[in-house]
Design a protein around this motif. Structure first.
Motif, PDB file in Angstrom:
ATOM      1  N   LEU A 135      50.101  37.167  46.341  1.00 20.52           N
ATOM      2  CA  LEU A 135      49.730  37.607  47.747  1.00 20.52           C
ATOM      3  C   LEU A 135      48.340  38.227  47.884  1.00 20.52           C
ATOM      4  O   LEU A 135      47.431  38.552  46.761  1.00 20.52           O
ATOM      5  N   GLN A 136      47.799  38.402  49.143  1.00 20.92           N
ATOM      6  CA  GLN A 136      46.569  38.767  49.339  1.00 20.92           C
ATOM      7  C   GLN A 136      46.461  40.280  48.860  1.00 20.92           C
ATOM      8  O   GLN A 136      47.782  40.974  49.157  1.00 20.92           O
ATOM      9  N   GLY A 137      45.522  40.833  48.139  1.00 20.80           N
ATOM     10  CA  GLY A 137      45.421  42.149  47.730  1.00 20.80           C
ATOM     11  C   GLY A 137      46.341  42.436  46.267  1.00 20.80           C
ATOM     12  O   GLY A 137      46.144  43.453  45.852  1.00 20.80           O
ATOM     13  N   SER A 138      46.767  41.601  45.887  1.00 25.14           N
ATOM     14  CA  SER A 138      47.323  41.851  44.635  1.00 25.14           C
ATOM     15  C   SER A 138      46.486  41.900  43.276  1.00 25.14           C
ATOM     16  O   SER A 138      46.814  42.434  42.357  1.00 25.14           O
ATOM     17  N   GLY A 139      45.342  41.507  43.692  1.00 25.85           N
ATOM     18  CA  GLY A 139      44.037  41.367  42.720  1.00 25.85           C
ATOM     19  C   GLY A 139      43.765  40.228  42.035  1.00 25.85           C
ATOM     20  O   GLY A 139      43.327  40.257  41.129  1.00 25.85           O
ATOM     21  N   GLY A 142      46.523  44.191  34.152  1.00 21.76           N
ATOM     22  CA  GLY A 142      45.143  44.611  34.705  1.00 21.76           C
ATOM     23  C   GLY A 142      45.235  46.272  34.771  1.00 21.76           C
ATOM     24  O   GLY A 142      46.219  46.849  35.187  1.00 21.76           O
ATOM     25  N   THR A 143      44.186  47.024  34.464  1.00 22.35           N
ATOM     26  CA  THR A 143      44.407  48.324  33.942  1.00 22.35           C
ATOM     27  C   THR A 143      43.251  49.008  34.503  1.00 22.35           C
ATOM     28  O   THR A 143      42.842  50.235  34.505  1.00 22.35           O
ATOM     29  N   GLY A 144      42.472  48.381  35.767  1.00 26.69           N
ATOM     30  CA  GLY A 144      41.389  49.224  36.519  1.00 26.69           C
ATOM     31  C   GLY A 144      40.613  47.957  37.252  1.00 26.69           C
ATOM     32  O   GLY A 144      40.856  47.036  37.088  1.00 26.69           O
ATOM     33  N   GLU A 145      39.468  48.499  37.780  1.00 23.57           N
ATOM     34  CA  GLU A 145      38.942  47.708  38.599  1.00 23.57           C
ATOM     35  C   GLU A 145      37.725  46.796  37.883  1.00 23.57           C
ATOM     36  O   GLU A 145      37.393  45.585  38.308  1.00 23.57           O
ATOM     37  N   LYS A 146      37.386  47.462  36.796  1.00 23.27           N
ATOM     38  CA  LYS A 146      36.171  46.753  36.041  1.00 23.27           C
ATOM     39  C   LYS A 146      36.555  45.510  35.220  1.00 23.27           C
ATOM     40  O   LYS A 146      37.933  45.368  34.953  1.00 23.27           O
ATOM     41  N   THR A 157      41.566  37.823  42.989  1.00 22.78           N
ATOM     42  CA  THR A 157      40.169  37.331  42.511  1.00 22.78           C
ATOM     43  C   THR A 157      39.555  38.125  41.376  1.00 22.78           C
ATOM     44  O   THR A 157      38.789  37.629  40.449  1.00 22.78           O
ATOM     45  N   THR A 158      39.695  39.443  41.390  1.00 25.86           N
ATOM     46  CA  THR A 158      39.417  40.453  40.102  1.00 25.86           C
ATOM     47  C   THR A 158      40.151  40.015  39.013  1.00 25.86           C
ATOM     48  O   THR A 158      39.106  39.847  37.914  1.00 25.86           O
ATOM     49  N   THR A 159      41.036  39.601  38.888  1.00 23.70           N
ATOM     50  CA  THR A 159      41.998  39.185  37.576  1.00 23.70           C
ATOM     51  C   THR A 159      41.384  37.869  37.225  1.00 23.70           C
ATOM     52  O   THR A 159      41.149  37.665  35.960  1.00 23.70           O
ATOM     53  N   GLU A 163      33.076  34.335  48.343  1.00 22.96           N
ATOM     54  CA  GLU A 163      31.851  35.071  47.766  1.00 22.96           C
ATOM     55  C   GLU A 163      32.108  36.207  46.972  1.00 22.96           C
ATOM     56  O   GLU A 163      31.374  36.285  45.818  1.00 22.96           O
ATOM     57  N   GLN A 164      33.398  36.757  47.198  1.00 24.00           N
ATOM     58  CA  GLN A 164      33.836  37.652  46.279  1.00 24.00           C
ATOM     59  C   GLN A 164      33.898  37.223  44.769  1.00 24.00           C
ATOM     60  O   GLN A 164      33.306  37.647  43.882  1.00 24.00           O
ATOM     61  N   LEU A 165      34.273  35.934  44.805  1.00 21.49           N
ATOM     62  CA  LEU A 165      34.486  35.303  43.376  1.00 21.49           C
ATOM     63  C   LEU A 165      32.923  35.122  42.788  1.00 21.49           C
ATOM     64  O   LEU A 165      32.886  35.151  41.590  1.00 21.49           O
ATOM     65  N   THR A 194      48.973  43.753  37.860  1.00 23.47           N
ATOM     66  CA  THR A 194      47.677  44.624  38.060  1.00 23.47           C
ATOM     67  C   THR A 194      47.808  46.075  38.499  1.00 23.47           C
ATOM     68  O   THR A 194      49.058  46.416  38.894  1.00 23.47           O
ATOM     69  N   LYS A 195      47.050  46.753  38.641  1.00 28.02           N
ATOM     70  CA  LYS A 195      47.021  48.156  38.858  1.00 28.02           C
ATOM     71  C   LYS A 195      47.950  48.820  38.172  1.00 28.02           C
ATOM     72  O   LYS A 195      48.421  50.044  38.562  1.00 28.02           O
ATOM     73  N   MET A 196      48.224  48.711  36.649  1.00 30.20           N
ATOM     74  CA  MET A 196      48.834  49.421  35.953  1.00 30.20           C
ATOM     75  C   MET A 196      48.240  50.804  35.656  1.00 30.20           C
ATOM     76  O   MET A 196      49.033  51.873  35.050  1.00 30.20           O
ATOM     77  N   ASP A 197      46.813  50.969  35.797  1.00 27.38           N
ATOM     78  CA  ASP A 197      46.141  52.238  35.811  1.00 27.38           C
ATOM     79  C   ASP A 197      46.815  53.316  36.711  1.00 27.38           C
ATOM     80  O   ASP A 197      46.504  54.406  36.773  1.00 27.38           O
ATOM     81  N   GLY A 198      47.606  52.881  38.014  1.00 24.80           N
ATOM     82  CA  GLY A 198      47.836  53.697  38.985  1.00 24.80           C
ATOM     83  C   GLY A 198      49.062  54.493  38.691  1.00 24.80           C
ATOM     84  O   GLY A 198      49.641  54.321  37.687  1.00 24.80           O
TER      85      GLY A 198
HETATM   86  P1  GDP Z   1      43.071  39.471  45.875  1.00 25.30           P
HETATM   87  O1  GDP Z   1      43.027  39.599  47.486  1.00 25.30           O
HETATM   88  O2  GDP Z   1      44.264  39.060  45.510  1.00 25.30           O
HETATM   89  O3  GDP Z   1      42.146  38.464  45.563  1.00 25.30           O
HETATM   90  O4  GDP Z   1      42.713  40.987  45.424  1.00 25.30           O
HETATM   91  P2  GDP Z   1      41.323  41.560  44.889  1.00 25.30           P
HETATM   92  O5  GDP Z   1      41.001  40.826  43.665  1.00 25.30           O
HETATM   93  O6  GDP Z   1      40.438  41.316  46.065  1.00 25.30           O
HETATM   94  O7  GDP Z   1      41.786  42.924  44.748  1.00 25.30           O
HETATM   95  C1  GDP Z   1      42.151  43.905  45.689  1.00 25.30           C
HETATM   96  C2  GDP Z   1      41.841  45.278  45.256  1.00 25.30           C
HETATM   97  O8  GDP Z   1      42.615  45.630  44.220  1.00 25.30           O
HETATM   98  C3  GDP Z   1      40.351  45.351  44.787  1.00 25.30           C
HETATM   99  O9  GDP Z   1      39.959  46.673  45.537  1.00 25.30           O
HETATM  100  C4  GDP Z   1      40.374  45.671  43.459  1.00 25.30           C
HETATM  101  O10 GDP Z   1      39.280  46.074  42.906  1.00 25.30           O
HETATM  102  C5  GDP Z   1      41.663  46.206  43.095  1.00 25.30           C
HETATM  103  N1  GDP Z   1      42.049  45.959  41.787  1.00 25.30           N
HETATM  104  C6  GDP Z   1      42.413  44.799  41.232  1.00 25.30           C
HETATM  105  N2  GDP Z   1      42.914  44.846  39.914  1.00 25.30           N
HETATM  106  C7  GDP Z   1      43.202  46.147  39.915  1.00 25.30           C
HETATM  107  C8  GDP Z   1      43.592  46.961  38.722  1.00 25.30           C
HETATM  108  O11 GDP Z   1      44.032  46.545  37.636  1.00 25.30           O
HETATM  109  N3  GDP Z   1      43.650  48.393  38.689  1.00 25.30           N
HETATM  110  C9  GDP Z   1      43.006  48.926  40.086  1.00 25.30           C
HETATM  111  N4  GDP Z   1      42.864  50.183  39.957  1.00 25.30           N
HETATM  112  N5  GDP Z   1      42.532  48.264  41.196  1.00 25.30           N
HETATM  113  C10 GDP Z   1      42.345  46.938  40.922  1.00 25.30           C
END
Ligand code: GDP
Length: 301
Positions: free
Chosen positions: A108-112, A279-283, A114-116, A145-147, A253-257
């Protein structure tokens, strides 16, 4: 990660301290507390019920030994049953016989997602692969563009492709995907990571598009990206995607939260697919393979 569940489980084990043997009566209280600890950590109800039943059966069937006290025995049983729940082995990565192997990222959107996708590309690069990234989200230029930014940050190959106005439809999604696969092959990239369009919720159009992508790309991995912070919702959407697409694994993702960890303990049981990464952070490097035994050790404290 898991501190809360860990504390609560520790407390439930204490119930059996000072007891000579495990009996129906004295284990009932410990099991009640274990059940509560799991439910409060957002573990799926069906998973909790099964798990507690397995623990009860094994605990009552345990021979009285002098080596382990009842509380030590229950710790060992809970440990083993959690490992069974998560799968014993660290999940392997499937590849196709003909490169490039395609990894379809779903979620879903926002799940992470693209970052992942970027994190995965970086991890694969470090493991000696040559990954290429492509976003087939033709609906949101900002997503592509984000990717592109992510790919630049980690110096990974990217297929951008060309889209003209009015091309926001499944045909152009499939065209981009096909071009990217060809491009990856001609660039000598052995893996193509396909970042797909997300939605706010699961709808028929999204699922049809994912099914069409699966048919066209014949991916060796379909990874469902789930936001651990959303708890049971993450598990429910993993199930919905799996019912339609048969996912090969999940990435949490966001296991750091301050996620309560329940999703991590439920997804495999509910979908049959293993968790492959966390996923444990944004980097880009805040990413790790999922090792069931290490996670269980963390939970057991
Ligand atoms: P997408 O819409 O599924 O592609 O989601 P994005 O990759 O744009 O991520 C949505 C938000 O979650 C962004 O602000 C990312 O930086 C953040 N994010 C993604 N993975 C993680 C993670 O493992 N930990 C944290 N804290 N933030 C994350």
């Amino acid at each position: 990660m898991f501190e809360n569940l860990s504390d609560k489980l520790q407390r439930s084990f204490k119930t059996l301290r000072g007891q000579g043997t495990i009996t129906d009566d004295n284990i009932a209280e410990a099991l009640r507390e274990i059940r509560l600890a799991l439910l409060e950590s957002d573990v799926n109800l069906a998973v909790v019920t099964d798990l507690v039943e397995h623990i009860r059966t094994r605990a009552l069937g345990t021979q009285v030994t002098t080596a382990l006290s009842p509380s030590e025995q229950i710790v060992k049983i809970v440990h083993d049953e959690l490992v069974n729940l998560l799968g014993k082995d660290t999940a392997r990565f499937q590849k196709s016989s003909q490169p490039p192997s395609v990894i379809l990222m779903a979620g879903l959107q926002g799940s992470g997602k693209t970052t992942t996708s970027g994190k995965l590309a970086q991890w694969l690069k470090k493991a000696g692969h040559r990954p290429m990234l492509v976003s087939v989200d033709v609906y949101r230029p900002a997503a592509r563009e984000q990717l592109a930014i992510v790919a630049r940050t980690i110096s990974a190959q990217l297929y951008e492709g060309k889209l003209t106005d009015g091309e926001a439809n499944t045909d152009s999604v499939l065209r981009l995907a096909k071009e990217a696969k060809r491009e990856a092959a001609s660039f000598g990239c052995d893996i193509l990571i396909v970042d797909t369009a997300g939605r706010n919720q699961i709808d028929a159009a999204l699922m049809d598009e994912m099914a069409a992508l699966k048919k066209q790309l014949n991916p060796s991995e379909i990874l469902f990206v789930a936001d651990a912070m959303t708890g049971q919702d993450a598990v429910n959407s993993a199930k919905a995607f799996n019912d339609l697409l048969t996912i090969t694994g999940a990435i949490l993702t966001k296991m750091d939260g301050d996620a309560r960890g329940g999703a991590a303990l439920s997804i495999r049981h509910v979908t049959g697919a293993p968790i492959k990464f966390l996923g444990t952070g944004e980097k880009p490097d805040a990413f790790e393979p999922f090792h069931p035994d290490r996670i269980v050790s963390r939970i057991m404290g």
